[in-house]
Design a protein around this motif. Structure first.
Motif, mmCIF file in Angstrom:
data_model
loop_
_atom_site.group_PDB
_atom_site.id
_atom_site.type_symbol
_atom_site.label_atom_id
_atom_site.label_comp_id
_atom_site.label_asym_id
_atom_site.label_seq_id
_atom_site.Cartn_x
_atom_site.Cartn_y
_atom_site.Cartn_z
ATOM 1 N N HIS A 188 -9.046 5.716 -0.807
ATOM 2 C CA HIS A 188 -9.379 4.459 -0.128
ATOM 3 C C HIS A 188 -9.829 3.371 -1.107
ATOM 4 N N VAL B 90 -6.687 -1.436 4.054
ATOM 5 C CA VAL B 90 -6.614 -0.035 3.638
ATOM 6 C C VAL B 90 -7.038 0.893 4.777
ATOM 7 N N LEU C 85 -7.198 2.007 -3.478
ATOM 8 C CA LEU C 85 -6.298 1.047 -2.834
ATOM 9 C C LEU C 85 -6.975 -0.308 -2.640
ATOM 10 N N LEU D 236 0.829 -1.208 0.000
ATOM 11 C CA LEU D 236 0.000 0.000 0.000
ATOM 12 C C LEU D 236 0.861 1.256 0.000
#
Length: 70
Positions: free
Chosen positions: A40, A62, A43, A32
């Protein structure tokens, strides 16, 4: 002796994530971090599409990642 406190929030998924995908949480945090400044759901989509992580697990990773101080 008091019972162990139950883990809540995104971290409650961590044992299952490690067992299911065979990688420690630090591995996913590194992925990440390298992904760059994405939102958000971007990801989450990255983890789901590139690493075949289920939606709930990806969302938990996340959420935890974005909550950490940088």
């Amino acid at each position: 002796m008091p019972a162990a406190e139950k883990i809540k929030g995104p971290a409650s998924y961590f044992p299952s994530i490690e067992k299911t995908y065979g990688q420690p949480i630090d591995h996913w945090m590194a992925i990440l971090k390298v992904a760059g400044p994405l939102k958000h759901m971007e990801l989450v989509t990255l983890l789901k599409s590139a690493h075949q992580i289920g939606h709930g697990h990806a969302n938990a990773l996340v959420a935890w990642f974005l909550a950490q101080p940088r």
